[in-house]
Design a protein around this motif. Structure first.
Motif, PDB file in Angstrom:
ATOM      1  N   VAL A   1      29.858   3.758  -4.132  1.00  0.00           N
ATOM      2  CA  VAL A   1      30.421   5.098  -4.220  1.00  0.00           C
ATOM      3  C   VAL A   1      31.861   4.939  -4.699  1.00  0.00           C
ATOM      4  O   VAL A   1      32.746   4.564  -3.933  1.00  0.00           O
ATOM      5  CB  VAL A   1      30.387   5.828  -2.865  1.00  0.00           C
ATOM      6  CG1 VAL A   1      31.073   7.192  -2.987  1.00  0.00           C
ATOM      7  CG2 VAL A   1      28.950   6.003  -2.389  1.00  0.00           C
ATOM      8  N   ALA A   2      32.080   5.163  -5.981  1.00  0.00           N
ATOM      9  CA  ALA A   2      33.409   4.993  -6.561  1.00  0.00           C
ATOM     10  C   ALA A   2      34.247   6.237  -6.321  1.00  0.00           C
ATOM     11  O   ALA A   2      33.742   7.360  -6.342  1.00  0.00           O
ATOM     12  CB  ALA A   2      33.294   4.718  -8.057  1.00  0.00           C
ATOM     13  N   ALA A   3      35.540   6.022  -6.087  1.00  0.00           N
ATOM     14  CA  ALA A   3      36.445   7.132  -5.783  1.00  0.00           C
ATOM     15  C   ALA A   3      37.472   7.308  -6.890  1.00  0.00           C
ATOM     16  O   ALA A   3      37.764   6.381  -7.649  1.00  0.00           O
ATOM     17  CB  ALA A   3      37.146   6.883  -4.452  1.00  0.00           C
ATOM     18  N   ALA A   4      38.010   8.522  -6.983  1.00  0.00           N
ATOM     19  CA  ALA A   4      39.065   8.824  -7.947  1.00  0.00           C
ATOM     20  C   ALA A   4      40.015   9.832  -7.319  1.00  0.00           C
ATOM     21  O   ALA A   4      39.651  10.554  -6.385  1.00  0.00           O
ATOM     22  CB  ALA A   4      38.475   9.387  -9.241  1.00  0.00           C
ATOM     23  N   VAL A   5      41.247   9.857  -7.817  1.00  0.00           N
ATOM     24  CA  VAL A   5      42.238  10.833  -7.383  1.00  0.00           C
ATOM     25  C   VAL A   5      42.701  11.589  -8.619  1.00  0.00           C
ATOM     26  O   VAL A   5      43.026  10.975  -9.637  1.00  0.00           O
ATOM     27  CB  VAL A   5      43.446  10.156  -6.700  1.00  0.00           C
ATOM     28  CG1 VAL A   5      44.425  11.213  -6.181  1.00  0.00           C
ATOM     29  CG2 VAL A   5      42.982   9.261  -5.560  1.00  0.00           C
ATOM     30  N   LEU A   6      42.705  12.915  -8.551  1.00  0.00           N
ATOM     31  CA  LEU A   6      43.088  13.702  -9.719  1.00  0.00           C
ATOM     32  C   LEU A   6      43.929  14.894  -9.321  1.00  0.00           C
ATOM     33  O   LEU A   6      43.898  15.336  -8.170  1.00  0.00           O
ATOM     34  CB  LEU A   6      41.848  14.188 -10.473  1.00  0.00           C
ATOM     35  CG  LEU A   6      41.026  15.314  -9.817  1.00  0.00           C
ATOM     36  CD1 LEU A   6      40.380  16.172 -10.888  1.00  0.00           C
ATOM     37  CD2 LEU A   6      39.969  14.747  -8.892  1.00  0.00           C
ATOM     38  N   SER A   7      44.675  15.422 -10.277  1.00  0.00           N
ATOM     39  CA  SER A   7      45.478  16.614 -10.019  1.00  0.00           C
ATOM     40  C   SER A   7      44.922  17.816 -10.771  1.00  0.00           C
ATOM     41  O   SER A   7      45.644  18.715 -11.159  1.00  0.00           O
ATOM     42  CB  SER A   7      46.935  16.386 -10.440  1.00  0.00           C
ATOM     43  OG  SER A   7      47.025  16.234 -11.845  1.00  0.00           O
TER      44      SER A   7
END
Length: 388
Positions: free
Chosen positions: A27-33
């Protein structure tokens, strides 16, 4: 960071990382605005997406992981977030210096002339757009079979289930705007028309071509279709006459060839998220006639009616599961005669099960739109009558 990342324009993941995610089912994670954190919105392989301010996105990128506690752990070496985080006054000073009325007035004074490349484009004239062969813009088919006289609604008989969904199926699941996955029906279409992998672009960029968008409908790699099996994800379904597992688009086209209408079964909050028009247009082009869910997102329900798709709600306390529906049944609906907004509608199946749903065509105006086959034929007929 920035809104451009939320439809897949942040680009590809490094091949070795992509392979590791796929091989290990991580389960890959990402952070975005951006403004949404749905599964696969930034990339088909990012399932867990977290919203943050632009500087926090940079901080997480510097840290290289999402499970960091910025209060107690350094970003790198001995540097903590508090060491590099600007004060409120520093932010105000930067805004005062750089975000000025002059900046906006200069841009908007020249906005129609500043781009020389745009100015030099040749544009055809005339009242009708001259469609050319293009994988970006194609003449839409929504009114191809439209006639001036409205025909009576016909019953929907022996409809097959295209997919069975759980709760919170978003418009991103139904009509992704992001990356076009390699090997997907949309990718195969583009390749057949001479488009290389590097030039696929995104579904959002190609939303003017219905041939691409119908193939992108229900194409989210994180979609869970219970017809295929619990816990399995991907844009796959079972073509029920044959039992063959295939992409949802391919199954929809097979059903069309066999003159079999299709429906969707879903749980709560079907169509939540962005009010994306292709989340209704796509299912319409795939032959979906009815969506039965426990509840709908408000705007998506309206959009379904606008494409001539009937939204039905299970009665309170009921669901596909409580009624013992597997999705392998054939369904019958009678929408002929005088319909009333919100009326009870009986649904029958080929295996003898019967149940009652609430018709979620909520107003008399929506009934008129549905009888016209959708908002586009309705508006065109009205305009023609007024100019005749």
């Amino acid at each position: 960071y920035g809104c451009m990342t939320c439809i897949g324009n942040s680009g590809e993941i490094a091949p070795e990382i992509s392979k590791t995610i796929a091989d290990n089912n991580f389960v890959a994670a990402a952070v975005l605005s951006g403004n949404r954190n749905f599964e696969a919105r930034i990339h088909p392989q990012t399932a867990a997406n977290y919203l943050a301010s632009p500087p926090l996105v940079v901080a997480y990128a510097l840290a290289g992981r999402c499970d960091i506690d910025f209060e107690t752990e350094p970003i790198q070496g001995n540097v903590f977030l508090r060491d590099i985080w600007p004060t409120n006054q520093e932010v105000l000073d930067a805004v005062a210096k750089h975000v000025t009325p002059k900046l906006f007035s200069e841009v908007y004074q020249n906005i129609k002339t500043a781009n020389q490349a745009w100015n030099e484009l040749e544009a055809p004239t005339g009242s009708l757009y001259a469609f050319e062969e293009s994988t970006y813009i194609a003449e839409p088919p929504f009114c191809d079979t439209m006639e001036m006289e409205v025909t009576a609604n016909k019953p929907v008989k022996s409809a097959a289930v295209l997919a069975v969904f759980g709760d919170s199926i978003t418009t991103d699941h139904i009509s992704p705007a992001g990356n076009i996955a390699k090997g997907s029906p949309a990718a195969k279409y583009l390749e057949a028309h001479g488009v290389e992998r590097k030039d696929y672009n995104t579904y959002g960029a190609r939303r003017g071509n219905d041939r691409v968008m119908v193939r992108g409908t229900f194409a989210n790699t994180r979609l869970g279709n219970k017809l295929v099996g619990e816990g399995q994800t991907g844009p796959i379904t079972i073509h029920l006459p044959t039992g063959e597992k295939m992409p949802i688009f391919d199954a929809a086209m097979k059903y069309k060839e066999e003159n079999i209408p299709v429906i969707i079964l879903a749980g709560k909050e079907y169509g939540s998220g962005s009010s994306r028009d292709w989340a209704a247009k796509g299912p319409y082009l795939q032959g979906v006639k009815v969506v039965i869910s426990e509840s709908f997102e408000r705007i998506h329900r309206s959009n379904l009616v606008g494409m001539g798709i009937v939204p039905l709600c299970f009665k309170d306390g009921q669901s596909a599961q409580s009624l013992g529906l597997t999705g392998k049944e054939r369904f019958n609906f009678d929408f002929t005669g005088e319909l009333r907004p919100g009326q009870d509608t009986e649904v029958t199946t080929d295996c003898g099960k019967k149940f009652t749903c609430k018709l979620r065509i909520d107003t008399n105006v929506e009934l008129k739109i549905y009888r016209n086959g959708g908002i586009l034929p309705f508006v065109i007929r009205e305009k023609i009558r007024k100019t005749a």
